[in-house]
Write a protein that holds these residues in place. Structure first.
Motif, mmCIF file in Angstrom:
data_model
loop_
_atom_site.group_PDB
_atom_site.id
_atom_site.type_symbol
_atom_site.label_atom_id
_atom_site.label_comp_id
_atom_site.label_asym_id
_atom_site.label_seq_id
_atom_site.Cartn_x
_atom_site.Cartn_y
_atom_site.Cartn_z
ATOM 1 N N ARG A 55 2.501 -35.561 7.858
ATOM 2 C CA ARG A 55 2.846 -34.578 8.887
ATOM 3 C C ARG A 55 1.936 -33.360 8.801
ATOM 4 O O ARG A 55 1.475 -32.842 9.823
ATOM 5 C CB ARG A 55 4.312 -34.164 8.753
ATOM 6 N N ASN A 62 -4.237 -31.734 14.836
ATOM 7 C CA ASN A 62 -3.896 -31.291 16.182
ATOM 8 C C ASN A 62 -4.311 -29.837 16.406
ATOM 9 O O ASN A 62 -4.888 -29.494 17.442
ATOM 10 C CB ASN A 62 -2.384 -31.444 16.394
ATOM 11 N N ARG A 162 -2.333 -35.394 20.427
ATOM 12 C CA ARG A 162 -1.064 -34.818 19.977
ATOM 13 C C ARG A 162 0.095 -35.791 20.190
ATOM 14 O O ARG A 162 0.908 -36.018 19.284
ATOM 15 C CB ARG A 162 -0.781 -33.510 20.720
ATOM 16 N N ARG A 166 2.450 -37.759 17.379
ATOM 17 C CA ARG A 166 3.910 -37.643 17.395
ATOM 18 C C ARG A 166 4.566 -39.024 17.452
ATOM 19 O O ARG A 166 5.593 -39.265 16.810
ATOM 20 C CB ARG A 166 4.363 -36.787 18.573
ATOM 21 N N HIS A 167 3.976 -39.929 18.195
ATOM 22 C CA HIS A 167 4.511 -41.297 18.251
ATOM 23 C C HIS A 167 4.377 -41.977 16.901
ATOM 24 O O HIS A 167 5.283 -42.693 16.461
ATOM 25 C CB HIS A 167 3.779 -42.107 19.318
ATOM 26 N N VAL A 171 8.369 -39.016 15.974
ATOM 27 C CA VAL A 171 8.994 -37.828 16.560
ATOM 28 C C VAL A 171 9.221 -38.017 18.049
ATOM 29 O O VAL A 171 10.185 -37.510 18.617
ATOM 30 C CB VAL A 171 8.109 -36.582 16.320
ATOM 31 N N GLU A 172 8.316 -38.733 18.681
ATOM 32 C CA GLU A 172 8.382 -38.948 20.120
ATOM 33 C C GLU A 172 8.276 -40.439 20.393
ATOM 34 O O GLU A 172 7.397 -41.114 19.838
ATOM 35 C CB GLU A 172 7.243 -38.179 20.801
#
Length: 213
Positions: A55, A62, A162, A166-167, A171-172
């Motif tokens: 992370r 990013n 970004r 996140r994927h 997270v997304e």
């Protein structure tokens, strides 16, 4: 010793041995379960630390990508206003991205690395755009093209990185993201190649007189 006494003695010995063996087996079982639990906890701790490190790496990747794009865009706007831009700002942003990208290459999954690699090339082209503004034969056209690049394809490329990160972190989650990612990546690469051809064609006429002399 009569039979009854002998039987009682044997039962007593057997009970003692049985109790001792039973206690030893129980102790071994408890120890084994404790060791297994400790192994699980260590494994979970290693996983948590690895996730935290990933992370942190993704966040830095990013952040530096965005900072690089913004620094290059600001340099274009400053040049258009005939303001003196501090080249050290752009160069520092470029170096910060290069460092994080180099570190990330050792840790990124294949699909994420594909996005980061394409964005790296796109950022590099953007850097060239800025550096060639001063020698452009058509400044107004070059400024507009540069602004379109940084606010359009390159901005989309930074966004794509970004969302991809996140994927990968979970997270997304978007069901059709793989299709979206493929489409956006293809557009970024196509736009980059087109810009590279334009920059190359503009540099060629300037290079020919020098070669002729």
């Amino acid at each position: 010793m009569d039979v009854t006494t002998l039987a009682v003695a044997l039962i007593g010995v057997g009970g003692t041995l049985g109790g001792t063996l039973g206690g030893a087996l129980l102790s071994q079982r408890v120890t084994r379960e404790q060791n297994q639990r400790a192994d699980r906890e260590r494994a979970e701790d290693r996983h948590d630390r690895a996730q935290e490190a990933r992370r942190d790496l993704y966040a830095r990747l990013n952040t530096t990508a965005r900072a690089y794009r913004v620094a290059a865009r600001d340099a274009v706007l400053a040049a258009e206003r005939s303001e003196s831009a501090e080249p050290a700002v752009l160069d520092a942003a470029k170096e910060a991205w290069a460092e994080q990208y180099s570190l990330a290459q050792m840790a990124l999954p294949k699909d994420v690395n594909e996005i980061a690699s394409s964005l790296n090339r796109a950022l590099g082209v953007g850097y060239t755009v800025v550096k060639q503004l001063a020698s452009s034969p058509a400044p107004d056209r070059s400024y507009n093209r540069a602004k379109d690049w940084f606010s359009g394809p390159l901005s989309d490329g930074v966004y794509l990185l970004r969302v991809t990160l996140r994927h990968d972190l979970g997270v997304e989650v978007e069901p059709d993201f793989e299709h979206t990612r493929t489409r956006m990546l293809a557009v970024l690469n196509s736009e980059r190649r087109s810009l590279e051809r334009l920059l190359s064609s503009e540099q060629a006429p300037a290079a020919r007189p020098a070669q002729a002399g």
